[in-house]
Design an enzyme around this catalytic site. Structure first.
Site, short mmCIF file in Angstrom:
data_model
loop_
_atom_site.label_atom_id
_atom_site.label_comp_id
_atom_site.label_asym_id
_atom_site.label_seq_id
_atom_site.Cartn_x
_atom_site.Cartn_y
_atom_site.Cartn_z
N HIS A 57 2.68 6.03 -2.47
CA HIS A 57 3.74 7.03 -2.33
C HIS A 57 4.94 6.92 -3.25
O HIS A 57 5.73 7.84 -3.32
CB HIS A 57 4.23 7.04 -0.88
N LYS B 201 0.83 -1.20 0.00
CA LYS B 201 0.00 0.00 0.00
C LYS B 201 0.87 1.25 0.00
O LYS B 201 0.59 2.22 -0.71
CB LYS B 201 -0.93 -0.01 1.23
N HIS C 248 4.12 3.62 6.13
CA HIS C 248 3.34 4.84 6.31
C HIS C 248 4.22 6.04 6.02
O HIS C 248 5.38 6.06 6.42
CB HIS C 248 2.80 4.87 7.75
#
Length: 124
Positions: A12, A7, A119
């Site tokens: 990103h 993810k 993240h």
């Protein structure tokens, strides 16, 4: 199910673009990377560096995350990034974004084995 590491890459990573050349960049990327499917994601950062360079940040300067957790890391060097921000005339499902290019140190949260970014916490 998509892993946290996968993810992170989807949301990103854009190593093939050196920088966002046009204002359309964010509109196209946010859509193609599936961040406008059920809502317009308000803010997202793309990193224009190799995956290996971004994964290496997990072994660089340890810093506190915005949420207080201790598994965030700041890159030793500045990286080419594009910040995509939802603009005022954006209205789901017609998500509209403004692109801002910068060269900044990125901060990522890392976890797992192998220890990889999961993240994007911010840039400085």
């Amino acid at each position: 199910k998509e892993s946290a590491a996968a993810k992170f890459e989807r949301q990103h990573m854009d190593p093939s673009t050196s920088s966002a050349s046009s204002s359309d960049y964010c509109n196209q990327m946010m859509q193609s990377r599936k961040m406008t499917q059920d809502r317009c994601k308000p803010v997202n950062t793309f990193v224009h560096e190799s995956l290996a360079d971004v994964q290496a940040v997990c072994f660089q300067k340890n810093v506190a995350c915005k949420n207080g957790q201790s598994n965030c890391y700041q890159s030793n060097s500045a990286m080419h990034i594009t910040d995509c921000r939802e603009s005022g005339n954006s209205n789901y499902p017609n998500c509209v974004y403004k692109a801002t290019q910068a060269e900044k140190h990125i901060i990522v949260a890392c976890e797992g084995n192998p220890y990889v970014p999961v993240h994007f916490d911010g840039s400085v």
